[in-house]
Motif scaffolding. Structure first.
Motif, PDB file in Angstrom:
ATOM      1  N   UNK A  13       0.772  -1.175  -0.001  1.00 26.82           N
ATOM      2  CA  UNK A  13      -0.031  -0.002  -0.052  1.00 26.82           C
ATOM      3  C   UNK A  13       0.934   1.203   0.262  1.00 26.82           C
ATOM      4  N   UNK A  14       1.943   1.223   0.985  1.00 28.44           N
ATOM      5  CA  UNK A  14       2.865   2.430   0.668  1.00 28.44           C
ATOM      6  C   UNK A  14       3.578   2.485  -0.426  1.00 28.44           C
ATOM      7  N   UNK A  15       3.957   1.354  -1.040  1.00 28.77           N
ATOM      8  CA  UNK A  15       4.627   1.837  -2.497  1.00 28.77           C
ATOM      9  C   UNK A  15       3.885   2.085  -3.321  1.00 28.77           C
ATOM     10  N   UNK A  16       2.213   1.582  -3.426  1.00 27.36           N
ATOM     11  CA  UNK A  16       1.518   2.243  -4.647  1.00 27.36           C
ATOM     12  C   UNK A  16       1.005   3.635  -4.013  1.00 27.36           C
ATOM     13  N   UNK A  17       1.039   4.220  -3.090  1.00 24.72           N
ATOM     14  CA  UNK A  17       0.762   5.447  -2.566  1.00 24.72           C
ATOM     15  C   UNK A  17       1.799   6.386  -2.907  1.00 24.72           C
ATOM     16  N   UNK A  18       3.099   5.913  -2.938  1.00 27.04           N
ATOM     17  CA  UNK A  18       4.297   6.512  -3.097  1.00 27.04           C
ATOM     18  C   UNK A  18       4.513   6.884  -4.746  1.00 27.04           C
ATOM     19  N   UNK A  19       4.205   5.491  -5.367  1.00 26.51           N
ATOM     20  CA  UNK A  19       4.148   5.698  -6.851  1.00 26.51           C
ATOM     21  C   UNK A  19       3.232   6.483  -7.532  1.00 26.51           C
ATOM     22  N   UNK A  20       1.891   6.668  -6.980  1.00 22.97           N
ATOM     23  CA  UNK A  20       0.727   7.613  -7.214  1.00 22.97           C
ATOM     24  C   UNK A  20       1.247   8.978  -7.030  1.00 22.97           C
ATOM     25  N   UNK A  21       1.855   9.398  -5.951  1.00 21.88           N
ATOM     26  CA  UNK A  21       2.469  10.841  -5.437  1.00 21.88           C
ATOM     27  C   UNK A  21       3.490  10.912  -6.337  1.00 21.88           C
ATOM     28  N   UNK A  22       4.520   9.955  -6.778  1.00 19.01           N
ATOM     29  CA  UNK A  22       5.693  10.503  -7.852  1.00 19.01           C
ATOM     30  C   UNK A  22       4.935  10.757  -9.059  1.00 19.01           C
ATOM     31  N   UNK A  23       3.871  10.089  -9.628  1.00 16.29           N
ATOM     32  CA  UNK A  23       3.338  10.179 -10.868  1.00 16.29           C
ATOM     33  C   UNK A  23       2.726  11.726 -10.980  1.00 16.29           C
ATOM     34  N   UNK A  24       1.945  11.982  -9.856  1.00 15.23           N
ATOM     35  CA  UNK A  24       1.322  13.305  -9.598  1.00 15.23           C
ATOM     36  C   UNK A  24       2.368  14.561  -9.523  1.00 15.23           C
TER      37      UNK A  24
END
Length: 69
Positions: A13-24
């Motif tokens: 979940x943390x990795x998915x959240x960070x990946x989304x944040x990086x993309x944004x």
């Protein structure tokens, strides 16, 4: 769920959240870069215009007092 399974789920979940944040953030950076490039182009055009007007003003005759002074 076991502790390991819960831990892996939290990490995923943390990795998915960070990946989304990086993309944004990447999208925002790209948008800001476009704005910077547009601003730079406008500044270049204004600089050219200013220099052109400055050259034209140098060719203008000097302002003198009217003869009745």
């Amino acid at each position: 769920m076991s502790k390991d399974s819960e831990r892996i789920t939290r990490l995923e979940e943390t990795v998915a959240y960070q990946a989304k944040t990086i993309e944004e953030l990447s999208d925002q950076l790209a948008e800001q870069w476009k704005i910077v490039e547009q601003t730079r182009a406008k500044l270049d055009r204004l600089t050219e215009r200013f220099l052109s007007l400055e050259e034209q003003s140098l060719d203008a005759p000097a302002i003198t007092r009217p003869p009745h002074y």
